[in-house]
Design an enzyme around this catalytic site. Sequence first.
Site, PDB file in Angstrom:
ATOM      1  N   LYS A 110       9.008  -9.180 -42.006  1.00  0.00           N
ATOM      2  CA  LYS A 110       9.684  -9.513 -43.256  1.00  0.00           C
ATOM      3  C   LYS A 110       9.705  -8.321 -44.208  1.00  0.00           C
ATOM      4  O   LYS A 110      10.480  -8.301 -45.161  1.00  0.00           O
ATOM      5  CB  LYS A 110       9.041 -10.733 -43.902  1.00  0.00           C
TER       6      LYS A 110
HETATM    7  C1  LIG Z   1       9.478 -15.528 -40.692  1.00  0.00           C
HETATM    8  C2  LIG Z   1       8.823 -15.279 -39.381  1.00  0.00           C
HETATM    9  C3  LIG Z   1       9.451 -15.613 -38.157  1.00  0.00           C
HETATM   10  C4  LIG Z   1      10.774 -16.352 -38.088  1.00  0.00           C
HETATM   11  O1  LIG Z   1      11.855 -15.549 -38.480  1.00  0.00           O
HETATM   12  P1  LIG Z   1      13.244 -16.243 -38.875  1.00  0.00           P
HETATM   13  O2  LIG Z   1      14.099 -15.120 -39.357  1.00  0.00           O
HETATM   14  O3  LIG Z   1      12.918 -17.216 -39.972  1.00  0.00           O
HETATM   15  O4  LIG Z   1      13.773 -16.915 -37.676  1.00  0.00           O
HETATM   16  C5  LIG Z   1       8.805 -15.284 -36.968  1.00  0.00           C
HETATM   17  N1  LIG Z   1       7.606 -14.680 -36.967  1.00  0.00           N
HETATM   18  C6  LIG Z   1       6.965 -14.342 -38.115  1.00  0.00           C
HETATM   19  C7  LIG Z   1       5.639 -13.691 -38.046  1.00  0.00           C
HETATM   20  C8  LIG Z   1       7.557 -14.623 -39.356  1.00  0.00           C
HETATM   21  O5  LIG Z   1       6.907 -14.305 -40.490  1.00  0.00           O
END
Ligand SMILES: *Cc1c(COP(=O)(O)O)cnc(C)c1O
Length: 455
Positions: A110
């Site tokens: 993220k």
């Molecule tokens: C947010 C997140 C996901 C999922 O990603 P999306 O874009 O919401 O599908 C997967 N793994 C981790 C560690 C995350 O923080």
Amino acid sequence: MKFYSTKRQSPEVTFEEAIMQGLPTDNGLFMPEKINTLPASFFENIAQFSFPEMAFEVAKCLLYNEDIEHVALQKMITNALNFEAPLVALNPQKNLYCLELFHGPSLAFKDFGARFMAQVMGYFAAKVQKNEQESEKNRNFCILVATSGDTGGAVAQGFLGVAGTKVTVLYPSKKISELQEKQLTTLGKNITAVEVDGTFDDCQQLVKTAFLDPDLQQKLWLSSANSINLARLIPQMFYYFEAYRQLVIAQKIKYPNPVVFCTPSGNFGNLCAGLLAKRMGLPVQKFIAAVNQNDVFTKYLQNGVFVAQASVPTVANAMDVGNPSNLQRINELYDNDIQKIKTDICSYTFNNKEIIEKIKEIFITHNYLMCPHTAVAYLGAETYLNAQSLPNKAQTPIVFLSTAHPAKFLDVIEPALNIKIPLPPALQSLVNKTKVATFIPNNYTALKTFLLQNN
Ligand SMILES: *Cc1c(COP(=O)(O)O)cnc(C)c1O
């Protein structure tokens, strides 16, 4: 370029409006009216670019100079992408690679979205602030965000030190881990933490109430760092290209076979970014959407009808989503045609037991430790390899995305493997830092008073 809403019930907007507004008023999601494809020369020269240089080539092909000045855009990308995304060959015989996306400040993928969004919002905010100075207004651009743990950390880190911006993070008291709390409460500068005597849902409700309060809106320049903002989606394309760039370098051939990507998915922003990368010309054979027991997407591909469900808690909790927002964008990209979606994407579901067993197995056989979300991605890649008779199977690179550092999920991994995981330096350095947060009751007046005093 214009940006339109997937619901088409609100007016088209500029890039600046799409970013600063975040969401169209009709409950849809913003999409670019045109997705340009990269020229052949880009792929011919890809090995010569650094990661940020290559990302800039991608960004300026999608966004025109009139959307955002390219000179400034290049600087934003350099600032945002100040860490690597290494492609690790987990099983070179099988052409199986792990794309590690957890080397940023919050140790999760993220960071890519949050850091780029902070740069772009800071840029557009500065433009407005410059005009306002002439009319003697002097407002900070205030980001308000509620977090259940992870997203808030990435957003706060992303905006840290970005001029003209202030971030207030609300988190539920005693309901996030100590290290997650430290990630939010020890940054200082333009980041403020508010500890709410309530749950995550209470925090979200307080934020929603603030956005609906005309009095507050008039006094402050409030915005959200919404996960479905286009400024978070665009930079997630960059690392799909980065995987390809590293494959070209590692395999020392000009054009590897089209890649199979496996993306562990919850809200489907990550996968959606991959689909956009393919639209821009990235050679991709197939996307695998790997999910935990929140299996609404797998069922959608099976039945052709989407049914939202209440989310169920799993060990891969960042993917516990029962109604993924970005499905709107995926449907839009494929003209709402399930057959078209299925030519590009397949999906598999895995339960907690399978996830934990796989973390164990990979640790024992490859001495490689992965977080639960990454294990879901690995399982997806493996299932696909076993199920499909791929043409040129041995020559098809399979890349699964690793979305978080395993040390962020000690509570799941340590008991399962009966090992102690050393904290990476980014977390270790937090242990002795002092938490600074303002404690408020679960009450909107308390939040409003705080915001007016601190912005
Ligand atoms: C947010 C997140 C996901 C999922 O990603 P999306 O874009 O919401 O599908 C997967 N793994 C981790 C560690 C995350 O923080």
